[in-house]
Write an enzyme that holds these catalytic residues in place. Sequence first.
Site, PDB file in Angstrom:
ATOM      1  N   ASP A   1      30.236 -39.737  47.393  1.00  0.00           N
ATOM      2  CA  ASP A   1      29.680 -38.537  46.752  1.00  0.00           C
ATOM      3  C   ASP A   1      28.972 -38.970  45.456  1.00  0.00           C
ATOM      4  OD1 ASP A   1      29.191 -36.193  45.460  1.00  0.00           O
ATOM      5  OD2 ASP A   1      31.229 -35.404  45.663  1.00  0.00           O
TER       6      ASP A   1
ATOM      7  N   ARG B   1      24.283 -35.236  49.688  1.00  0.00           N
ATOM      8  CA  ARG B   1      24.280 -36.194  50.798  1.00  0.00           C
ATOM      9  C   ARG B   1      23.710 -35.648  52.097  1.00  0.00           C
ATOM     10  NH1 ARG B   1      30.499 -37.416  50.374  1.00  0.00           N
ATOM     11  NH2 ARG B   1      30.346 -35.242  49.686  1.00  0.00           N
TER      12      ARG B   1
ATOM     13  N   CYS C   1      28.319 -32.241  54.407  1.00  0.00           N
ATOM     14  CA  CYS C   1      29.028 -32.846  53.274  1.00  0.00           C
ATOM     15  C   CYS C   1      29.799 -31.749  52.560  1.00  0.00           C
ATOM     16  CB  CYS C   1      28.071 -33.600  52.345  1.00  0.00           C
ATOM     17  SG  CYS C   1      26.794 -32.567  51.579  1.00  0.00           S
TER      18      CYS C   1
HETATM   19  P1  4NP Z   1      27.451 -33.275  48.251  1.00  0.00           P
HETATM   20  O1  4NP Z   1      27.794 -33.508  46.689  1.00  0.00           O
HETATM   21  O2  4NP Z   1      28.763 -32.924  48.910  1.00  0.00           O
HETATM   22  O3  4NP Z   1      26.921 -34.586  48.676  1.00  0.00           O
HETATM   23  O4  4NP Z   1      26.442 -32.144  48.288  1.00  0.00           O
HETATM   24  C1  4NP Z   1      28.464 -32.586  45.903  1.00  0.00           C
HETATM   25  C2  4NP Z   1      27.779 -31.552  45.307  1.00  0.00           C
HETATM   26  C3  4NP Z   1      28.450 -30.651  44.496  1.00  0.00           C
HETATM   27  C4  4NP Z   1      29.809 -30.797  44.289  1.00  0.00           C
HETATM   28  C5  4NP Z   1      30.492 -31.835  44.890  1.00  0.00           C
HETATM   29  C6  4NP Z   1      29.822 -32.723  45.693  1.00  0.00           C
HETATM   30  N1  4NP Z   1      30.494 -29.878  43.450  1.00  0.00           N
HETATM   31  O5  4NP Z   1      31.706 -30.084  43.227  1.00  0.00           O
HETATM   32  O6  4NP Z   1      29.892 -28.929  42.941  1.00  0.00           O
END
Ligand code: 4NP
Length: 159
Positions: free
Chosen positions: A128, A18, A12
């Site tokens: 997300d 995720r 991800c």
């Molecule tokens: P992930 O979610 O891609 O599902 O781990 C996110 C976690 C952090 C961020 C964006 C999405 N961020 O911008 O810090």
Amino acid sequence: MNKEVTRVLFVCLGNICRSPLAEGAFQMHVKARGLETEIQTDSAGTSGYHVGEAPDKRSQAVAAKHGVDISGQRSRQFIAEDLTDFHYVIAMDQANLDDIHQLKTAALHASTSLMLSELAEGPREVPDPYYGGTQGFDLVWSMVDDACAALLDRIVRER
Ligand code: 4NP
């Protein structure tokens, strides 16, 4: 089954929400089928924003609710070598898949696909949940749980 070990990587953006849940759900299905020695997993983020961090507390909580402990996972960034080290690279959304394909060359032959492409119907991307509430994490779990069961069926067929 003829391959010694099949390696599966979940990807991800941040590798804290995720893909840790996808890896945890997939491992749950792998264990339930007694395939731990045949199938190995990891997860990674296309960004380096959270390298070294444990999964988001909300992801840890939803996994724990389903009997899965993901607290030992640590975020790392996706690298081109992952496309040779893993047989399957599974992206949570189209932006993740596009970023993975930026690093893909003819010599790097992992199979790359979207997590929800394992399911015949419904949305194509795992949303997300980072900036939303806890219900977003429950939704992610239900999506990746179903898709991981289908992915494992496919991998077993293709081995
Ligand atoms: P992930 O979610 O891609 O599902 O781990 C996110 C976690 C952090 C961020 C964006 C999405 N961020 O911008 O810090």
